[in-house]
Design an enzyme around this catalytic site. Structure first.
Site, PDB file in Angstrom:
ATOM      1  CE1 TYR A  41     -13.309  53.418   0.840  1.00  0.00           C
ATOM      2  CE2 TYR A  41     -15.117  51.911   1.289  1.00  0.00           C
ATOM      3  CZ  TYR A  41     -14.073  52.312   0.488  1.00  0.00           C
ATOM      4  OH  TYR A  41     -13.781  51.610  -0.664  1.00  0.00           O
ATOM      5  CB  THR A  55     -16.992  50.580  -2.572  1.00  0.00           C
ATOM      6  OG1 THR A  55     -17.155  49.588  -1.536  1.00  0.00           O
ATOM      7  CG2 THR A  55     -17.513  51.903  -2.041  1.00  0.00           C
TER       8      THR A  55
END
Length: 352
Positions: free
Chosen positions: A171, A128
């Site tokens: 995250y 990501t």
């Protein structure tokens, strides 16, 4: 001789995973999708894959936190496309331990299964852009209409893979840990890995929520007539990549793994497909013929005010470039969402 062994897709019933499985099966590859079926829409995606491809797609219900089914699935795989993950920043803040176990430990389970039982299998990992953290300070951006732009001309082409990592939010930490493990297993153990650091992927089969899949969430809210909550001021910018183009990049890397093994790539729509939240709301209004009600709330941890992908490394290595521009991609997503959730009288249909 054709290799008939299946390609394993962890998280293969999720949005990107099921689109990958569909494209692979369309070209005749055997596919095994491993998924715990815990997220909204994944059971429907599994049924969709089976209805389209029958025995070409096998569904294994398992969790990557459990190493035994992971080993069983990896042992006979021709390649591993690893997308299974916890994907919401908000969930990572509320339960950091679970976020770590899924994203970091789960990825290590996959890597160890490949290293010990099938070390020639290529591994492509869904990372990501959050590994870069918040990226730029408020002092490094300025306002141009309804969007932020960087004040430094060197960022005009987007963020390259040379940008320093700066994990922000649990995250970001868990995905960044996994990202670095995948990259390091190529260097230390010789595994044939590729890391794809992805930005804003959108398109059909995406069940967007407030926490993840924001373009689908915005469109779905418009279809249902629901108000939106915008975290921040709505002028934050992302580059959007249609899922068909993302799948094309993944398959290009898989098919030419000897050329790109050990590499890390940023994958997104690039400057031509950059859009702010407020600009998207305007486009949705034009597309649907109705205004979208929204309100504002505080920024969330690690929210980036500006992120655009520099895709030149991927283009140079594989000749890949986005084909679907955002206006066309929004129409395709709107068509699918309306067929799935809309009704003839415009009223709201319950979710699955």
């Amino acid at each position: 001789m054709t290799d008939s062994r299946p390609i394993l897709i962890t998280g293969g019933c999720g949005f990107i995973g099921c689109n990958l499985a569909d494209r692979l099966a369309e070209r005749g590859d055997n596919v095994v999708v491993l998924d715990n079926l815990a997220r909204t829409g994944v059971r429907e995606n599994a049924q969709w894959l089976k209805s389209r491809h029958g025995d070409l797609v096998a569904v294994t219900i398992a969790d990557i936190r459990d190493p035994i089914p992971v080993i069983d699935a990896v042992r006979d795989a021709r390649a591993v496309l690893h997308l299974a993950a916890q994907v919401a920043v908000t969930d990572s803040v509320s339960d950091p331990a679970s976020d770590f176990e899924i994203n970091a430990r789960g990825t290590l389970n996959v890597l160890e299964a490949v290293r010990l039982h099938n070390r020639l299998a290529p591994v492509i990992f869904a990372s990501t852009n959050k590994v870069y953290g918040r990226l730029i300070d408020d002092s490094a951006i300025t306002l141009a209409g309804q969007r932020y732009v960087p004040t430094h001309d060197g960022l005009a082409g987007g963020i390259s893979e040379d940008t320093p990592l700066d994990f922000y939010s649990p995250y970001g930490c868990s995905k960044g840990t996994a990202d670095q493990y995948v990259h390091d297993y190529a260097r230390v153990f010789g595994l044939r890995t590729v890391v794809m650091r992805m930005s804003c992927i959108y398109g059909p089969r995406q069940f967007g929520t407030e926490d993840q899949g924001w373009i689908a969430h915005f469109l779905l809210s418009a279809i249902r007539g629901n108000p939106l909550t915008i975290y921040g001021d709505g002028k934050q910018v992302r580059d959007a990549l249609h899922v068909s183009d993302a799948v094309g990049a993944w398959l290009a890397a898989l098919d030419r793994i000897d050329l790109v093994q050990g590499r890390v790539f940023n994958l997104g729509g690039g400057p031509r497909n950059a859009i702010s939240l407020l600009e998207l709301i305007d486009q949705i209004g034009n597309l649907t013929g109705r205004g979208v009600a929204y309100s504002f709330a505080d920024w969330r941890p690690g929210d980036q005010p500006w992120y655009i992908t520099d895709t030149s490394a991927l283009s140079d290595a594989l000749g890949w470039a986005p084909k679907v521009e955002i206006a066309e991609g929004l129409r395709s997503l709107h068509t699918w969402l309306h067929s799935r959730f809309g009704t003839s009288d415009g009223s709201r249909e319950a979710t699955a």
